[in-house]
Design an enzyme around this catalytic site. Structure first.
Site, PDB file in Angstrom:
ATOM      1  N   GLU A 161      84.986  33.845  59.821  1.00 25.30           N
ATOM      2  CA  GLU A 161      86.401  34.099  59.569  1.00 25.30           C
ATOM      3  C   GLU A 161      86.883  35.309  60.355  1.00 25.30           C
ATOM      4  OE1 GLU A 161      88.675  32.406  57.891  1.00 25.30           O
ATOM      5  OE2 GLU A 161      87.286  30.811  57.328  1.00 25.30           O
ATOM      6  N   ASP A 162      86.605  35.321  61.614  1.00 24.27           N
ATOM      7  CA  ASP A 162      87.127  36.331  62.525  1.00 24.27           C
ATOM      8  C   ASP A 162      86.554  37.733  62.335  1.00 24.27           C
ATOM      9  OD1 ASP A 162      88.744  34.708  63.995  1.00 24.27           O
ATOM     10  OD2 ASP A 162      90.415  34.890  62.609  1.00 24.27           O
ATOM     11  N   ALA A 163      85.544  37.852  61.476  1.00 25.82           N
ATOM     12  CA  ALA A 163      84.976  39.187  61.319  1.00 25.82           C
ATOM     13  C   ALA A 163      84.232  39.560  62.593  1.00 25.82           C
ATOM     14  CB  ALA A 163      84.036  39.228  60.127  1.00 25.82           C
TER      15      ALA A 163
ATOM     16  N   ARG B 180      92.823  29.059  68.481  1.00 25.30           N
ATOM     17  CA  ARG B 180      93.835  30.061  68.852  1.00 25.30           C
ATOM     18  C   ARG B 180      94.316  29.881  70.280  1.00 25.30           C
ATOM     19  NH1 ARG B 180      90.866  33.157  65.406  1.00 25.30           N
ATOM     20  NH2 ARG B 180      91.484  32.753  63.306  1.00 25.30           N
TER      21      ARG B 180
ATOM     22  N   GLY C 161      90.519  40.928  63.301  1.00 21.20           N
ATOM     23  CA  GLY C 161      89.368  40.631  62.467  1.00 21.20           C
ATOM     24  C   GLY C 161      88.879  41.905  61.829  1.00 21.20           C
TER      25      GLY C 161
END
Lengths: 398, 1077
Positions: free
Chosen positions: B680-682, B883, B851
């Site tokens: 999740e974009d971390a 994206r 993130g």
């Protein structure tokens, strides 16, 4: 200047097992080469199982004797700050362990505590302290003891620093106008001490340190910019440096970096036509290939190509990417041959660092051995030591 | 007169208003003499920073620095009571222009928003059932438009038809209206005025009294002259111009009825005007000035009335009129009407202008100093007056006419999406210019005055109506020649450079505008032969500094075009695109973007919303704020310890100064999966990088206190910290040490204080420590007796130390002692906290890819490549497919190429270094053409099974940090009224178990858990309820039943008990039914 040591290590002694048996070429390739493909590398994982090749009559097990027989090393670059050497005949995990230890577990000395008497510079106290911490210091590492690690919940700022475990550096700089300097001159000319450099850090012996720290303490580089001052500003601080390891903070890492690469192997899959040959030579940025005058030797038309410097290959894969060179070159890496680089931050010679890394590795092995001894009930005297070791083990996880 | 200079920085620090006196020469009568008072200060006008009247105007960088000012600061804002305020640009529909559209009922209408200095009004002509009516606020109902024309002196039908146009369609269109007028029996101007006058009388039967009739007519005539189409001047009741104007409106409606393309688009940007701070301030000033004048008048009248009364009461006391002679009107004026009014408006953002019934809120905003870009972006912000709640897409949509004028990317998400816009890089907003010389010029160039022409001559032939700022000036026989002549004059700088000339054949009109608020942009003129006039020679001249912008303008190489005039041009984007008929060439395509979007490298490769996201996030990026960032006393300031210039530059970065005040760092990034803490974009951070200063930032917070002065002449004061007496001499050293230690512990909270009672700069502050040992007088009431000094000396004081409250230890950065405008002593303490990135801190690249940090991994665990390069940051590749931020990938390659070549690469929009060139540079440096390299796993030591896309990327640390947000509580404060836990982190509040969570628990049937969460852990309270009457009583006693027999204790939420009591307060009896199980 880098010395090509590949030849010294050829042919690789790793190919044969204890009994002298070898694998058939296709299996030997799987065992000892990483394929560098166009879209992805393949066969990247080594085979470490002792019985992996038993059906082919090859014993993949490792004994100290075999290890000793296979291991060979040759140094290609050695300066005060850099060590590059080849290591062949051992597996990636072991080499990686050395790399990791160099980065994180070989001790060095760095400034840990800064007492600020006065700091009127634009650089904040915390930032100045942080910058000071990152200055590599040349100290006789063996002469200093470790500061005992803080107990649970203990405030690390109150740990006892003694003359045996820390050194003190003073930095007292005041900026002032240089009389008569032209007003349009750069600040370094107009002002005295406009730039505070690491050379201003002065060692102040604590207790009888002067007697046994005979080499003194000094920054490795004189010209690290710590802060900039303007007339009237002053920095007056006392910095305490202690031993530590990179695992706790990167400032204690004695190396800029330590890494290795697997030795590239470049082979031609087929003889190349003249045009292809010159394309290939032009395409390679690392200048791996040489043009050969095949015609002169009566081998056909025009030029051929030879792999002259495979070691220089950076694995840019240009020679396999270009469509006109499709299928011409085979790129692999030798799984058991490493070109290992240690770039010291300058605090100690890289050879010493590597030696220390080996010591740490040995100590770690000893921990395991002792622990095994304890479990199996052998070596009765080791119990106490093992208990202590467990504690350190806990720290490692942390 | 004492003159003192006030600098903006002083105002910021001292909480003052940066303003300058408005001087006026006043001539007035004092008694029997006429007094001329020169340079009387009528008030203070807030000065916009870096404006012509600002102290900073024209100063060099060194001079600015000496004044504590940042040379890169754009200015354009005000400093009011110490806070920086921006008056946002307001977008409005343009004034005095005819707009043909469908009204709310779907009827075709032509409306004009008239605006003059005196009034604003809206005049509409609507078509109802084929007949045209005049609609206006002052008219109680719609009036047939022909009646209005008749009233204005157009008495014959022929004249009406000629004015509107005698072509068949127009004649047919007017006919029903004419018929209606005839059916009303109105044939003369007098009849029409009478009709209008009756229509205006809202109530009662119209009187037939001749005097009333004539008064009514006069009223109607005045209305037509002054209010209807107020912007068309009527001199001596000569309605000719107004008739023509009204007829043109009818003509436009009829044309639109015939041809729907003639209907105007309200969202078309040529129909918009931007109101800048100057215009808004002038509106406000005019209002306040009038208020000041009426105040003076009222004061004087009051005085004279009083005087008369007292003279009347005691006639013999003074010589007649002598007291009047002494009255000096200026002495009795409150001097701060204008000052206060302006200050109030700017500091609250409430713009009240009585004349126009304008009541706008939110006109100003506090200048965001979160990052340099945030401050800069605020200067270009445009807000529109549309309601945010309305769900219309028209005003929010990106209109093609905004091309080059407004940034297509920079708009907020959410409710104000598309309503708040930003100027593009080169946009210029015009200011009002005098139209009289231009009108004279137009007549000289062959425009025939309307007064010389009949209606037929207006509408027939090849000519066109000449409009100047919405007014019909006349007719020109050869409009293209007029346009050409005007443009030629403009290019020779003989008329204003922002005069726009718009030839509009469908309207048979040429629109000339010199009014304020039009947006325009500069373009390179292309000669008729297809050669751009700006040549390489000029470019070298500019580079050498021998030529400046103004030279290009005055030599006619470049001109400003507004949105309307762009319709007459053919603009080539690039030089090769010039073709036959091309008139202009774009200066640089990148200028269609604004400041914020200009930061993005390769934005033309990104999916459009990503650029919009980045525009919002660039404003939250921590970086350098300004060169004077350490001399400022802002409430909250985030600064990056080691900001860097991005490896991949854009032209905009240089132009706006972002390179000198950057907002991020170049991180070496690997796009790969690592550890699962990157979902999740971390992102995964390298601990060694963090140790070495990556993402390190400083948070500066202001703590301020005013030392107040009270009516009884006492003031707050700051006292030295308490001094512990030294241990008595002869104490055992060990015992003395214990005593000293105990004292130190007791006074720990004072430990940061200096001898003067204020925190010493550099001292560490822990939560609960005092940063100023303030004392306030115990008694502040005014008491009688004794001298003031004696009373002040006798006052007793109560300690009220200023307590530092913070989640983490901090350091006092500096202490500022100053006095505000009201001479109150002010103490400001800047408290600094240095933070290194931690789990949960938010990072983002320049491509709208944010993130949080999911893991900080030790360097030895991270992958490394053949050159020993180890990433600072690892990002999961899943961030890319959905994206579609291809620009980021190109930034990788360009950045990596730049690093290895030792130079910055360009990623300018619609331009920038070609990706092929960058990739070839990569190959030359020994890296893969694709940008993907072989990496070794840091933990196993073996090569990774895939090539890893790696390179430097400019990363921004965003202001959202875990330290400011994390919150948990076990027990803590409760609200006074309900005894429930307080709400919100700032009040150490509880975490709410909301309705949906409650529903869940009910669904599970977890009743005991519900009971625990909602009552026992919240506001449980023991009440005593009487089983007989069901009311609450006391323990063992029911007052209602006068017995304690049936009282039993039960536990209910305190809020429930409160409800019962409140119900009882409203005469409702809640009774509890108790049941003994």
């Amino acid at each position: 200047m880098e010395v090509d040591t590949t030849a010294a290590l050829e042919p690789s002694p790793a190919a044969a097992d204890a009994s002298g048996a070898t694998l058939p070429p296709h299996l030997e390739r799987i065992r000892s080469r990483v394929e560098v493909g166009l879209s992805r590398p393949s066969n990247t994982a080594g085979t470490y199982g002792a019985n992996s090749y038993t059906p082919s009559g090859y014993d993949n097990s490792l004994s100290p004797a075999l290890f000793a027989a296979r291991l060979c090393m040759a140094v290609s670059v050695l300066t005060d700050e850099e060590l590059v050497f080849d290591m062949a005949g051992l597996d990636a995990p072991l080499v990686n362990a050395l790399r990791r230890i160099l980065l994180a577990e070989v001790p060095s000395v760095a400034i840990e505590r800064v007492l600020i008497r006065n700091n009127t510079s634009i650089v904040h106290d915390e930032m100045l302290a942080h910058r000071l911490g990152l200055v590599p210091l040349r100290v006789d590492i063996a002469a200093l003891e470790d500061v005992p690690p803080p107990a649970d919940g203990e405030d690390p700022t109150t740990l006892p620093y003694t003359s045996a475990n820390h050194v003190v550096l003073r930095l007292k700089v005041r900026c002032s106008d240089v009389p008569g300097a032209p007003p349009d001159a750069p600040p370094t000319v107009r002002y005295k001490n406009a730039h505070v450099l690491s050379k201003s850090l002065q060692w102040t012996p604590v207790g009888d340190q002067a007697a046994w720290l005979t080499d003194g303490v000094e920054p490795v580089h004189d010209d690290i910019l710590l802060a900039k001052l303007r007339p009237g500003q002053e920095i007056d601080i006392e910095a305490h440096a202690i031993r530590g390891v990179g695992r706790v903070h990167a400032k204690w890492s004695p190396v800029a970096t330590a890494f290795y690469r697997m030795l590239p192997e470049v082979t031609l899959r087929r003889p190349l036509a003249s045009a292809e040959a010159s394309t290939l030579v032009a395409a390679c940025p690392a200048n791996v290939f040489d043009l050969e005058d095949v015609a002169g030797r009566g081998g056909g038309d025009g030029f051929g190509v030879s792999v002259a410097r495979p070691r220089a290959c950076t694995m840019c894969r240009e020679c396999i990417r270009l469509p006109e060179l499709a299928g011409a070159v085979d790129l692999t890496r030798r799984r058991e041959h490493f070109v290992f680089s240690v770039e010291s931050s300058g605090v100690r010679p890289p050879v010493d660092l590597f030696r220390d890394a080996l010591d740490v590795l040995v100590a770690k092995c000893q921990v395991v051995l002792d622990a095994l001894d304890e479990v199996t009930g052998e070596g009765g005297g080791a119990g106490e030591e093992a208990a202590e070791v467990e504690e350190t083990g806990g720290d490692e996880d942390f | 007169m004492v003159r003192s200079t006030v600098t903006p920085q002083q105002c910021r620090l001292r909480d003052m208003t940066y303003a300058a006196p408005i001087l006026a020469d006043v001539q007035y009568v004092r008694g029997r003499e006429v007094v001329l008072r020169r340079d009387w200060a009528i008030g203070r006008m807030p000065i916009m920073l870096r404006s012509d009247h600002c102290y900073l105007a024209g100063k060099t960088d060194a001079e600015l620095a000496a004044l504590g000012e940042c040379p890169l600061d754009p200015g354009g804002y005000f400093v009011v009571r110490g806070t920086e305020k921006v008056i946002l640009i307001q977008e409005q529909l343009s004034k005095n222009r005819i707009i043909v559209e469908f009204d709310a009922k779907g009827c075709l209408s032509a409306s004009v928003q008239s605006s003059t200095h005196e009034r604003k009004s809206r005049t509409t002509i609507v078509v109802k059932a084929g007949r045209m009516y005049l609609r206006h606020n002052t008219l109680s109902e719609d009036v047939p438009v022909i009646v209005a024309l008749r009233a204005m002196g157009v008495e014959t039908d022929q004249e009406v038809v000629q004015l509107v146009g005698s072509e068949g369609t127009f004649m047919d269109g007017v006919e029903p209206s004419l018929q209606e007028c005839a059916s009303l029996n109105i044939y003369t101007s007098s009849q029409a005025l009478d009709f209008l006058g009756v229509g205006m009388v809202a109530d009662g039967v119209p009187s037939m009294n001749p005097a009333a009739v004539s008064k009514r007519k006069e009223h109607a005539r005045d209305l037509l002259a002054g209010v209807v189409l107020a912007h068309v001047p009527v001199r001596r009741y000569n309605f000719r111009d107004k008739c023509i104007y009204m007829a043109q409106m009818m003509r436009r409606i009829l044309a639109a009825a015939e041809d729907p393309t003639m209907i105007d688009d309200k969202d078309y940007y040529g129909n918009k005007r931007l109101e800048l701070a100057g215009q808004l301030l002038s509106l406000l000033f005019e209002d306040l000035f009038k208020k000041l004048c009426s105040d003076i008048k009222r004061q004087a009248e009051l005085h004279f009335a009083k005087q008369k009364k007292s003279d009347f009461a005691a006639p013999g006391r003074r010589g007649g009129g002598s007291s009047i002679s002494g009255y000096d009107a200026l002495l009795h004026v409150r001097g701060d009407t204008i000052t206060q009014g302006l200050e109030f408006a700017i500091s609250t953002g409430n713009w009240h202008v009585k004349r126009f019934k304008m009541e706008r809120a939110g006109v100003t905003e506090v200048l965001s100093r979160l990052s340099f870009i945030a401050a800069l972006g605020m200067m270009t912000r445009i807000t529109s007056q549309f309601e945010k709640t309305r769900k219309v897409s028209g005003p929010r949509a990106l209109q093609p006419s905004q091309w080059g004028m407004l940034c297509p990317s920079d708009t907020p998400e959410g409710e104000s999406c598309g309503l708040v816009k930003n100027l593009a890089l080169m946009t210029h907003v015009t200011t009002d210019d005098d139209s009289a010389p231009l009108a004279r010029l137009l007549y000289d160039l062959g425009t025939e005055d309307t007064s010389q022409l009949s209606g037929a001559e207006l509408n027939e032939g090849d000519g066109a109506l000449v409009f100047l700022n919405g007014l019909i000036l006349g007719v020109h026989a050869n409009p293209p020649a007029l346009a050409a002549a005007l443009r030629a004059l403009r290019r020779r700088a003989l008329i204003g450079e922002f005069v726009s000339v718009w030839l509009h054949p469908p309207h048979r009109a040429i629109y000339i505008a010199c009014d304020g608020g039009r947006v325009c942009r500069p373009l390179i003129i292309v000669s008729p032969s297809g050669v751009p006039l700006v040549t390489d020679e000029h470019m070298t001249g500019i580079a050498r500094g021998t030529l400046v912008w103004r030279d290009l303008m005055h030599n006619g190489l470049i001109e400003y075009l507004d949105v309307n005039e762009e319709n007459n041009t053919l603009i080539a984007t690039t030089e090769p695109e010039i073709m036959a008929g091309t008139t202009h060439l774009e200066i640089a395509p990148l200028t269609i973007l604004g400041v914020c979007a200009g930061l993005i490298p390769y934005p033309h490769h990104n999916q459009s919303p990503r650029n919009t996201y980045q525009c919002a996030m660039g404003k939250q990026a921590i970086g350098a704020i300004a060169y004077n960032q350490h001399c400022r006393a802002d409430t909250l300031l985030y600064l990056l310890s080691y900001p860097q210039r991005p490896m991949v530059q854009t032209r905009t970065l240089d132009l706006v100064g972002f390179n000198r005040l950057p907002g991020g760092q170049n991180a070496s990034l690997c796009v790969m999966s690592y550890s699962g803490y990157d979902i999740e974009d971390a992102v995964v951070l390298n601990r060694a990088s963090v140790d070495r200063g990556f993402g390190r930032c400083v948070v500066l917070r202001k703590h301020a206190s005013t030392m107040r002065r009270y009516p009884n002449n006492t003031t707050d004061r700051i006292m030295p910290p308490p001094v512990e007496p030294p241990p008595p001499p002869g104490t055992d050293p060990d015992a003395a040490a214990v005593l000293v230690a105990a004292a130190a512990r007791r006074n720990a909270r004072y430990s940061a204080l200096d001898q003067d009672g204020l925190v010493s700069p550099g001292a560490r502050l822990k939560n609960g420590y005092f940063y100023a040992n303030k004392e306030v007088p115990a008694d502040t009431s005014v008491t009688q007796g004794g001298s003031a000094a004696a009373r002040a000396a006798a006052a007793t004081y109560r300690a009220q130390p200023l307590i530092f409250k913070g989640p983490a230890d901090a350091v006092a950065e500096k202490v500022l002692l100053t006095s505000s405008e009201t001479e109150h002593f002010v103490v400001k303490v800047m408290v600094r906290e240095t933070r290194r990135p931690e789990l949960g801190d938010k990072f983002s690249s320049r491509h709208g890819q944010k993130g949080v940090c999911g893991l900080i991994a030790p360097q030895e665990d991270l992958p490394f490549n053949d050159a020993g390069v180890c990433p600072d940051l690892i990002m999961n590749p899943h961030g890319f497919p959905s994206r579609m931020t291809v620009g980021k990938m190109i930034e990788f390659i360009a950045g990596k190429a730049g690093v290895h070549e030792g130079k910055f690469r360009m990623g300018t929009a619609f331009d920038g270094d070609r990706i092929e060139d960058c990739a070839e540079a990569l190959v030359a440096a020994g890296y893969s053409y694709s940008g993907k390299d072989m990496f070794y796993s840091g933990s196993t030591g073996e090569p990774l099974r895939a090539y890893v896309f790696a390179g430097p990327i400019f990363y921004q640390k965003l202001k959202h940090m875990v330290k400011d947000k994390m919150h948990a509580r076990a027990r803590g404060p409760r609200a006074l009224l309900t005894r429930q836990p307080t709400e919100g982190r700032s009040r150490d509040g509880g975490l709410r178990l909301g309705e949906m969570e409650r529903d869940c628990l009910i669904g599970y049937g977890a009743s005991m858990l519900l009971m625990e969460r909602l009552m026992h852990s919240s506001d449980v309270f023991t009440v005593y309820a009487c089983g007989t009457c069901g009311l609450l009583g006391y323990k063992g006693w029911c007052q209602y039943c006068r017995t304690g027999a049936a009282v039993s204790a039960l536990q209910i939420p305190y809020a429930c008990k409160l409800l019962f009591q409140e119900l009882q307060g409203m005469n409702v009896v809640p009774r509890l039914k108790l049941d003994d199980p």
